[in-house]
Write a protein that holds these residues in place. Structure first.
Motif, PDB file in Angstrom:
ATOM      1  N   ASP A  31       0.816  -1.224   0.000  1.00 54.34           N
ATOM      2  CA  ASP A  31       0.000   0.000   0.000  1.00 54.34           C
ATOM      3  C   ASP A  31       0.843   1.265   0.000  1.00 54.34           C
ATOM      4  O   ASP A  31       0.503   2.239  -0.679  1.00 54.34           O
ATOM      5  CB  ASP A  31      -0.945   0.012   1.205  1.00 54.34           C
ATOM      6  CG  ASP A  31      -2.059  -1.017   1.077  1.00 54.34           C
ATOM      7  OD1 ASP A  31      -2.275  -1.532  -0.047  1.00 54.34           O
ATOM      8  OD2 ASP A  31      -2.714  -1.307   2.095  1.00 54.34           O
ATOM      9  N   ASP A  32       1.953   1.276   0.764  1.00 54.27           N
ATOM     10  CA  ASP A  32       2.746   2.502   0.830  1.00 54.27           C
ATOM     11  C   ASP A  32       3.385   2.830  -0.516  1.00 54.27           C
ATOM     12  O   ASP A  32       3.510   4.000  -0.898  1.00 54.27           O
ATOM     13  CB  ASP A  32       3.788   2.441   1.944  1.00 54.27           C
ATOM     14  CG  ASP A  32       4.822   1.339   1.746  1.00 54.27           C
ATOM     15  OD1 ASP A  32       4.475   0.258   1.229  1.00 54.27           O
ATOM     16  OD2 ASP A  32       5.994   1.576   2.109  1.00 54.27           O
ATOM     17  N   ARG A  78       2.688   6.197  -2.785  1.00 54.67           N
ATOM     18  CA  ARG A  78       3.742   7.064  -3.333  1.00 54.67           C
ATOM     19  C   ARG A  78       3.533   7.297  -4.837  1.00 54.67           C
ATOM     20  O   ARG A  78       3.765   8.391  -5.346  1.00 54.67           O
ATOM     21  CB  ARG A  78       5.125   6.470  -3.069  1.00 54.67           C
ATOM     22  CG  ARG A  78       5.565   6.573  -1.624  1.00 54.67           C
ATOM     23  CD  ARG A  78       7.054   6.297  -1.424  1.00 54.67           C
ATOM     24  NE  ARG A  78       7.544   5.074  -2.031  1.00 54.67           N
ATOM     25  CZ  ARG A  78       7.566   3.891  -1.426  1.00 54.67           C
ATOM     26  NH1 ARG A  78       7.128   3.768  -0.183  1.00 54.67           N
ATOM     27  NH2 ARG A  78       8.041   2.825  -2.057  1.00 54.67           N
TER      28      ARG A  78
END
Length: 196
Positions: A17-18, A22
């Motif tokens: 998810d991160d 981004r």
């Protein structure tokens, strides 16, 4: 490099998810309206308008690395960094950024540029088959002698000379849109094309 993916959508599906967050921060046009799934996100990332916005964010080294991927694909990171005239660490960092922007993806047979990249990099008026896959000309193997450079600069129109001085004063890089990249000085329609 991972073992590879069948498509960009498949690769995006594997991202945590991160990393997806981004991507959406770096390419905000992909987030609005919110994509329903990674297939829609990948399709949106490949649109001409989105590719243009993403390419506008890239510096010269990143564009050069992307050009190398287009020409060499499918390829591997060491092959890309080996052909780019830059420190391997800098070229590797540029390649990582291209992967993070989803402009390059990891297919089963190697790195590939996103569909539409080569066409987006060619620009208006290209089509000179000497220019290569993306319309970018190869770097000169030998620099021109100082006298020849001075002769060419002296031959510029006053408008092109003023533009060259401005670009030089601003750090040596400039951007322009809607210009032909593969013209000779006698074919130039404006000062920008004359400098190109």
């Amino acid at each position: 490099m991972s073992t590879g993916h069948r498509s960009l959508a498949d690769q995006l599906r594997s991202w945590p998810d991160d990393r997806l967050a981004r991507l959406l921060l770096a390419r905000p046009d992909l987030a609005s309206p919110a994509p329903q799934d990674t297939g829609q996100l990948a399709s949106r990332a490949a649109t001409t308008a989105s590719l243009g916005r993403a390419l506008d964010q890239l510096n010269r080294l990143e564009l050069t690395v992307l050009d190398a991927v287009v020409v060499l694909q499918p390829t591997v990171p060491t092959q890309v960094t080996g052909v780019v005239n830059a420190a391997a660490t800098a070229a590797s960092a540029a390649l990582t950024r291209l992967l993070d922007l989803a402009l390059v993806w990891e297919s089963g047979d190697g790195l590939r540029a996103l569909s539409g990249i080569a066409g987006a990099m060619v620009g208006a008026g290209a089509g000179d088959d000497r220019a290569g896959a993306t319309g970018l000309r190869p770097r000169s193997t030998e620099p021109l002698p100082t006298a020849e450079l001075e002769r060419r600069i002296a031959g510029l129109s006053s408008e092109a000379r003023a533009m060259l001085e401005h670009v030089t004063d601003q750090g040596g890089q400039g951007t322009a849109s809607g210009v032909r990249l593969t013209v000779t000085p006698d074919q130039a329609a404006n000062p920008v094309e004359e400098l190109v």
